[in-house]
Structures are given as structure tokens and as C-alpha cells.
Design an enzyme around this catalytic site. Structure first.
Site, PDB file in Angstrom:
ATOM      1  N   TYR A  83       1.324  -1.403   0.200  1.00 15.42           N
ATOM      2  CA  TYR A  83      -0.078   0.501  -0.011  1.00 15.42           C
ATOM      3  C   TYR A  83       0.663   1.618   0.126  1.00 15.42           C
ATOM      4  O   TYR A  83       0.174   2.400  -0.868  1.00 15.42           O
ATOM      5  CB  TYR A  83      -0.869  -0.196   0.964  1.00 15.42           C
ATOM      6  N   LYS A 138       1.311   3.982  -3.236  1.00 12.67           N
ATOM      7  CA  LYS A 138       0.705   5.263  -2.537  1.00 12.67           C
ATOM      8  C   LYS A 138       1.708   6.451  -2.648  1.00 12.67           C
ATOM      9  O   LYS A 138       1.617   7.382  -3.578  1.00 12.67           O
ATOM     10  CB  LYS A 138      -0.043   5.310  -1.120  1.00 12.67           C
TER      11      LYS A 138
END
Length: 243
Positions: free
Chosen positions: A151, A155
Site C-alpha cells: 500500500y 501511494k
């Protein structure tokens, strides 16, 4: 000051619930025609009732699906002025236990999808010499987090992508920015439990989680003429968690 987007067409990915839904409704409230993309058919139908505009079931991780859906959008609406890349997933795990599929799926939905949509609509924006692209990053992309390497990478990559295309598109008046939410009250954070929430409050100066509308308000600003001199930026919406 009221923001008027009545001549604008906006497309929001991951718009069937949570932050994406709040963004779609906020842009609609400002007068924009708001198109929703998601995989949640039930949520999309509810969004359609609220906006009166088209919704599409699209797997944004698929370049082919995005291209096909983009053709339908441009055929009907002729343009997309505001593109909000909000679709995202988590598949949390420690790296030592993380499966390849958990890495790949998060990178594809959270990062590749933004490339897919920008690729699909950038020529239209470039030709019209006006556009707003807003990518939904995360504070995790700025600080990292154990158990979220996939993740965080997605991002963090989205932030770098934002800055790069902001430089590519600036000469055509296309502004590209990212928002990095912290803990926002959604179905996902509701599952954390009271004790975990108390621990998180220790690192949030405002001592509370944000609301989806807090993020939507920043999207509204970045979508409007009020942000005419803002591009390539990452705006944190985190209650002061990262300073």
C-alpha cells in the site's frame, strides 16, 4: 465564496462509497456533471439516483476496460475536465508473508489505474487546454507503515506520478495534485475498534478522525479556479498527523 462548476464534467473512480461518494456528491453540489466508476454495482445505482448522471462498472486496473469505458464517456459527454483517481484497495501483510498476488493487486488498483485513466483522457484535456487531475494518495505513502509495504509503495508511487505528470501537462493548463488523507471515518476505520482508535488518537493532534467530506472539500478547491496556481502538490488531510 460559492464554487461554480456547472460547465464542468467530472469523473470519479471508486465513487460508490466512502470518500469517493463524498467527492462525487460535493462536485455535483457545485454544479458539475459527475460520472461514477466503480465495481460496486449497487453503490453505483445509488450514486446514479443522486446525481442523475451516467455510472459505469469498470475495473480501473484493466487498461482495456478503462479505454472502452472512456470511449463511452467521451462519446456522451465530449470531454472530462476533472479526473479524480480515488479507487484503492488494501491487502495488508508483512513482507515475509505477503503473496505476490497481494502485492500485484494493490499496485494495479492503486497506482496503475491512475496511469490508465490519465492515458485515456489526457489527449482530450490537452486539446481543451484545461484540466484538473486529483490523485488520492495517503499519509502511508509519505511515512510508510509496517504490514503495508504494498500500500505504501502504491501511494508513494502515486505521489511521484502526480509530480511527474504535473510537469508534463502544466503548459496546457492542466493542474495535477494529490491528496494524502490520514485516518478518515469510513467502513474500513470503523473496524479498528475503540482501543485501536485511542492509540491512533495519540499521534493525531486534533484527536479525532476526519470525515469523507473533509477530503471532498479539498477536491472541490483543487477542481476550481481557486487553485489556478497550485500544481504538483501533495495536500495532507490528516488532523496534523504528519507535520
Amino acid at each position: 465564496m460559492n464554487i461554480d462548476l456547472k460547465d464542468k464534467v467530472a469523473l470519479v473512480t471508486g465513487s460508490a462509497q466512502g470518500i469517493g461518494l463524498a467527492i462525487a456528491l460535493k462536485l455535483k453540489e457545485a454544479g458539475a456533471a459527475v460520472i461514477g466508476w466503480d465495481l460496486d454495482e449497487k453503490g453505483l445505482e445509488e450514486l446514479k439516483k443522486l446525481t442523475g448522471e451516467e455510472v459505469y462498472k469498470v475495473n480501473v486496473a484493466s487498461f482495456a476496460e478503462v479505454e472502452k469505458a472512456a470511449e463511452k464517456v467521451l462519446e456522451k459527454y465530449k470531454k472530462v475536465d476533472i479526473l479524480v483517481n480515488n479507487a484503492g484497495i488494501t491487502r495488508d501483510n508483512l513482507v515475509m508473508r505477503m503473496e505476490e498476488s497481494e502485492w500485484d493487486s494493490v499496485l494495479e488498483v492503486n497506482l496503475k489505474s491512475a496511469f490508465n485513466t490519465v492515458k485515456a483522457f489526457n489527449r482530450n484535456m490537452l486539446r481543451n487546454r484545461w484540466g484538473r487531475i486529483i490523485n488520492m494518495a495517503s499519509v502511508i505513502g509519505l511515512m510508510g507503515n509496517a504490514g503495508q509495504a504494498n500500500y505504501a509503495a502504491s501511494k508513494g508511487g502515486l505521489i511521484a506520478f502526480t509530480k511527474s505528470i504535473a510537469k508534463e501537462f502544466a503548459s496546457r493548463n492542466i493542474l495535477v495534485n494529490a491528496i494524502a488523507p490520514g485516518f478518515i471515518e469510513t467502513k474500513m476505520t470503523a473496524e479498528l475498534g475503540e482501543e485501536n482508535m485511542k492509540e491512533y488518537f495519540k499521534v493525531i493532534p486534533l484527536k479525532k478522525f476526519g470525515q469523507p467530506e473533509d477530503v471532498a472539500n479539498i477536491v472541490l478547491f483543487l477542481s476550481s479556479e481557486l487553485s489556478n496556481y497550485v500544481t504538483g502538490q501533495v495536500i495532507n488531510c490528516d488532523g496534523g498527523m504528519i507535520m
